[in-house]
Design a protein around this motif. Sequence first.
Motif, PDB file in Angstrom:
ATOM      1  N   LEU A   5      14.183  17.200  -9.043  1.00  0.00           N
ATOM      2  CA  LEU A   5      13.527  15.965  -8.615  1.00  0.00           C
ATOM      3  C   LEU A   5      13.046  16.076  -7.189  1.00  0.00           C
ATOM      4  O   LEU A   5      13.459  16.980  -6.470  1.00  0.00           O
ATOM      5  CB  LEU A   5      14.497  14.795  -8.731  1.00  0.00           C
ATOM      6  CG  LEU A   5      15.744  14.891  -7.864  1.00  0.00           C
ATOM      7  CD1 LEU A   5      16.406  13.545  -7.808  1.00  0.00           C
ATOM      8  CD2 LEU A   5      16.706  15.905  -8.424  1.00  0.00           C
ATOM      9  N   THR A  59      12.964  11.997 -11.498  1.00  0.00           N
ATOM     10  CA  THR A  59      11.620  11.405 -11.565  1.00  0.00           C
ATOM     11  C   THR A  59      10.907  11.538 -10.212  1.00  0.00           C
ATOM     12  O   THR A  59      11.549  11.775  -9.184  1.00  0.00           O
ATOM     13  CB  THR A  59      11.704   9.907 -11.948  1.00  0.00           C
ATOM     14  OG1 THR A  59      12.549   9.253 -10.999  1.00  0.00           O
ATOM     15  CG2 THR A  59      12.289   9.724 -13.333  1.00  0.00           C
ATOM     16  N   ARG A  99       9.444  10.514  -6.910  1.00  0.00           N
ATOM     17  CA  ARG A  99       9.596   9.377  -5.987  1.00  0.00           C
ATOM     18  C   ARG A  99       8.442   9.365  -4.972  1.00  0.00           C
ATOM     19  O   ARG A  99       7.829  10.389  -4.696  1.00  0.00           O
ATOM     20  CB  ARG A  99      10.953   9.413  -5.292  1.00  0.00           C
ATOM     21  CG  ARG A  99      11.122  10.528  -4.316  1.00  0.00           C
ATOM     22  CD  ARG A  99      12.382  10.405  -3.480  1.00  0.00           C
ATOM     23  NE  ARG A  99      12.472  11.589  -2.640  1.00  0.00           N
ATOM     24  CZ  ARG A  99      12.985  12.742  -3.049  1.00  0.00           C
ATOM     25  NH1 ARG A  99      13.473  12.869  -4.259  1.00  0.00           N
ATOM     26  NH2 ARG A  99      13.005  13.788  -2.244  1.00  0.00           N
ATOM     27  N   GLU A 100       8.226   8.163  -4.423  1.00  0.00           N
ATOM     28  CA  GLU A 100       7.029   7.964  -3.607  1.00  0.00           C
ATOM     29  C   GLU A 100       7.180   8.405  -2.158  1.00  0.00           C
ATOM     30  O   GLU A 100       6.218   8.833  -1.532  1.00  0.00           O
ATOM     31  CB  GLU A 100       6.623   6.483  -3.654  1.00  0.00           C
ATOM     32  CG  GLU A 100       5.270   6.220  -3.023  1.00  0.00           C
ATOM     33  CD  GLU A 100       4.800   4.804  -3.261  1.00  0.00           C
ATOM     34  OE1 GLU A 100       5.633   3.885  -3.090  1.00  0.00           O
ATOM     35  OE2 GLU A 100       3.631   4.614  -3.613  1.00  0.00           O
ATOM     36  N   SER A 124       8.940  10.811   0.704  1.00  0.00           N
ATOM     37  CA  SER A 124       9.713  12.023   0.971  1.00  0.00           C
ATOM     38  C   SER A 124       9.587  12.361   2.448  1.00  0.00           C
ATOM     39  O   SER A 124       8.480  12.500   2.965  1.00  0.00           O
ATOM     40  CB  SER A 124       9.187  13.180   0.114  1.00  0.00           C
ATOM     41  OG  SER A 124       9.860  14.361   0.448  1.00  0.00           O
ATOM     42  N   THR A 158       4.371   9.133   2.517  1.00  0.00           N
ATOM     43  CA  THR A 158       4.057   8.581   1.207  1.00  0.00           C
ATOM     44  C   THR A 158       3.366   9.653   0.366  1.00  0.00           C
ATOM     45  O   THR A 158       2.381  10.256   0.794  1.00  0.00           O
ATOM     46  CB  THR A 158       3.132   7.355   1.346  1.00  0.00           C
ATOM     47  OG1 THR A 158       3.808   6.408   2.161  1.00  0.00           O
ATOM     48  CG2 THR A 158       2.852   6.732  -0.013  1.00  0.00           C
ATOM     49  N   ILE A 210       3.757   9.577  -9.426  1.00  0.00           N
ATOM     50  CA  ILE A 210       4.956   8.885  -8.949  1.00  0.00           C
ATOM     51  C   ILE A 210       5.546   8.071 -10.105  1.00  0.00           C
ATOM     52  O   ILE A 210       4.828   7.405 -10.839  1.00  0.00           O
ATOM     53  CB  ILE A 210       4.603   7.951  -7.767  1.00  0.00           C
ATOM     54  CG1 ILE A 210       3.950   8.755  -6.640  1.00  0.00           C
ATOM     55  CG2 ILE A 210       5.837   7.185  -7.273  1.00  0.00           C
ATOM     56  CD1 ILE A 210       4.704   9.988  -6.222  1.00  0.00           C
ATOM     57  N   GLY A 211       6.870   8.145 -10.253  1.00  0.00           N
ATOM     58  CA  GLY A 211       7.547   7.387 -11.305  1.00  0.00           C
ATOM     59  C   GLY A 211       7.625   8.128 -12.633  1.00  0.00           C
ATOM     60  O   GLY A 211       8.371   7.723 -13.530  1.00  0.00           O
ATOM     61  N   GLU A 257       3.720  18.701  -2.851  1.00  0.00           N
ATOM     62  CA  GLU A 257       3.495  17.258  -2.696  1.00  0.00           C
ATOM     63  C   GLU A 257       2.135  17.016  -2.053  1.00  0.00           C
ATOM     64  O   GLU A 257       1.759  17.727  -1.109  1.00  0.00           O
ATOM     65  CB  GLU A 257       4.574  16.649  -1.792  1.00  0.00           C
ATOM     66  CG  GLU A 257       5.960  16.662  -2.422  1.00  0.00           C
ATOM     67  CD  GLU A 257       7.067  16.219  -1.473  1.00  0.00           C
ATOM     68  OE1 GLU A 257       8.172  15.961  -1.966  1.00  0.00           O
ATOM     69  OE2 GLU A 257       6.839  16.166  -0.247  1.00  0.00           O
TER      70      GLU A 257
END
Lengths: 83, 146
Positions: A83, B42, B44-45, B47, B51, B95-96, B133
Amino acid sequence: MITIKYFANLKSIVGREEEKLDLGPETTLLKISEAISQHSPNMGELIREKKVMVSVNMEVIPPDAVIRDGDEVALLPPFSGGL
Amino acid sequence: MTTATAEWKIRIQKEDFNVNDEIEAMKKVSRNIGGVTTFLGTGREISKGETISKLNFEHYPEMAEKKLEELRQKAIKDFGIIDMSIIHRIGEIDIGENIVLIIAVSEHRGETFKACEWAIAELKRTVPIWKRETTGSGEVWVSPTP
């Protein structure tokens, strides 16, 4: 011939995903790093400074391992799956 | 002793998976299953304060599957669970969205919790998968996180 594979950020450092090197029947990681330094000094340096892991035929190897003609060598930056 | 694998228990794939379907499939492995633990990772927005707009995963084909199968076999042997499945997605992930699913099944709950926790940590350490990312400042390959 030895096949060298690059992954993740290493691909942009060397500007390729893969290459073939002819270094005789047996060679070492040091010799491979010197051959790579011919076109990508930074990549050669990362190998010599042990900043990347190296696998041969899909098993991670120690820096002094013998690499043979026909082997598939992969240069692996630190993993970041999950993750 | 090694446990025979079915390919569906170890998968690296672009498409999403259905958590319920995967759990139901694992429950059918044995009539002696009394505990099922799942770990779902999952996208995530946020890190490191940035964003993230999307994620992208790359893997070393064959080696990643091989390492996941070794991980599965070790989890079965060391924790005494009945079985484990591991699915990891690659390619672009929003995201999600689901990234990784680990399911451990056993007679009792205790070993399934331990096996799941161990498996996700071991996956991050030993399986050749990399995350990129995309943020407002551009694209960046991620360094490992504990």
